[in-house]
Design a protein around this motif. Structure first.
Motif: not given
Ligand SMILES: Cc1ncc(COP(=O)(O)O)c(C=O)c1O
Length: 455
Positions: A207, A223, A239, A241, A255, A258, A265
């Protein structure tokens, strides 16, 4: 004489013996401000008493129970907690021991999802250049850092890479943020169409890019556009992270800022804050259902997954972050850190960009601010900065290859969430001095070389 195969065999490392708050101490008694949390790990600093108490309590009850035989209260409670705080729709958790393991598991989950769904032809992973997803073979293949991949390329599964969304380096002069975001995201659609719209498993992205490019946040609605393209072609969005998540950028998940929810994730680092090795994959209900209604299991596993000590550490760290309102401190100290960096280094001849979110910031060094040309990689400016910073009792995370895996230097900062304004002042003062000293050492070396050259 050491029997350890260290990261760098010829490096002389101080021996870390003690930690307290935002500082680590070596065997000589020298203190180092941990302004990078190691590698964006130690979000609560060192030796936090509440985390220690939780670990002692877990250890006294039971250190380990294999997940093939038992579930444990610690793992169940951590999963409940992670799901309660997760973006909508991410409602199951797979617990592992670190970031690379989380990425490997996410990639395999994504593939198995399509097998369960009756789309076994999907086989391609798309990721981005200048990303880092870990050092195990699957994660390394997904990563887009040329230097890290080069010698292992024959062993890497085929993965396809598009450009990162990297405004300082790739946004054109005069191009608006919206236009640049659209142009960068369009590369994903082009790549999916090139590979075959029903052939792609997933798109993987950090991200906010961490180690390889230095705290690079996405621009405008990049995104959201990526999410829409993935949805259009039934491609999963993963994503990563591992570095930027769990509060590092000021929201629990990066995220959130965004307005995008991935299908999978990966988190690690700040999840356990370094108190135990722990990572996790958060997965969507759709993926969970495909497994539950299909084969009934995920064909993967590690001996130490769901380790009770790791889960207890993760839970304790997350409890403290919530109880002490530390995400607010990440936002306010992050803003203050940015202001101080701009004040000290914003007009520096060799600082091209200062960027990031929350307590995840980076300074990119350039030889020439106008052309953005980097220093000669052979000069190893990033390593010089690290050495000068350590000499001043400061841990930062400098890295080379910012632009393309070879060229470019940046310094990443990821200090503990518990720091205050005076700590920020000290970090920036020492960093500024370290940057100046490292650049001065280049000039000094060049002068000595010229002196040594016969006329
Ligand atoms: C974004 C990202 N993904 C994955 C990893 C790999 O994590 P680990 O080193 O815990 O295996 C890292 C490590 O820096 C990372 O920054």
């Amino acid at each position: 004489m050491t029997h350890l195969l260290h990261r760098a065999i010829h490096a002389k490392l101080p021996v870390a013996v003690r930690g307290e708050g935002i500082r680590l101490f070596d065997a000589e008694g020298k203190a180092y401000i941990d302004a990078s949390g190691g590698a964006a790990v130690s979000c609560l600093g060192h030796t936090h008493l509440d985390v220690l108490a939780a670990l002692h309590a877990q250890l006294d009850r039971m250190a380990y129970a294999h997940t093939g035989f038992f579930t444990t209260e610690a793992a169940e409670r951590l999963a409940d907690r992670l799901v309660a705080d997760a973006p909508d729709g991410l409602d199951h958790v797979y617990l592992v021991s670190g970031g690379s393991e989380a990425v490997e598991a996410a990639l395999k989950m994504a593939r198995q999802y399509f097998v369960e769904k009756g789309e076994p032809q999907r086989r391609h992973i798309i990721a981005r250049r200048q990303s880092y997803h870990g050092n195990t073979l699957g994660a390394l293949a997904a990563g887009g850092n040329e230097w890290r991949r080069a010698q292992f390329r024959p062993l890497l599964v085929e993965t396809h890479h598009i450009d990162p969304c990297f405004a300082y380096r790739l946004q054109q002069a005069g191009e608006s943020d919206a236009d640049y975001a659209a142009r960068a995201a369009a590369q994903l659609e082009a790549k999916i169409l090139d590979l075959g719209s029903d052939q792609v498993i997933a798109f993987v992205a950090e991200t906010v890019v961490g180690a390889t490019a230095g705290a690079v946040p996405p621009v405008a609605d990049y995104l959201k556009r990526v999410r829409a393209i993935c949805d259009k072609y039934g491609v999963l969005l993963i994503l990563d992270e591992v570095m930027c998540g769990m509060g590092r950028t000021g929201t629990l998940h990066a995220c959130e800022q965004d307005g995008v929810i991935p299908d999978l994730m990966t988190i690690a680092k700040g999840l356990g804050g370094g108190y135990q090795p722990v990572g996790a994959v958060l997965l969507s209900s759709a993926i969970f259902r495909a497994f539950a209604e299909g084969s009934g299991f995920f064909q993967h596993g590690h001996t130490y997954m769901g380790h009770p000590m790791a889960a207890a550490a993760g839970l304790a760290v997350q409890d403290v972050i919530r109880r002490d309102g530390l995400l607010e401190n990440v936002v306010s100290m992050g803003d203050y850190l940015e202001r101080c960096l701009v004040e000290r280094l914003g007009n520096h001849h060799h600082v091209g960009d200062i960027r990031g979110r929350g307590l995840f910031r980076a300074v990119e060094l350039v030889a020439d601010r106008t052309t953005k040309s980097p220093f000669d990689p052979g000069l190893k400016l990033n390593a010089r900065i690290k050495k000068e910073a350590m000499a001043r009792g400061l841990m930062v995370y400098p890295m080379g290859g910012t632009i393309d895996g070879q060229r470019g230097d940046h310094v990443l900062l990821a200090p503990p969430f518990i720091l205050g304004r005076e700590d920020v002042d000290q970090i920036v003062e020492r960093l500024g001095d370290a940057v100046d000293a490292a650049i001065a050492s280049l000039t000094e070396d060049a002068r000595m070389q010229n002196r040594g050259t016969p006329p």
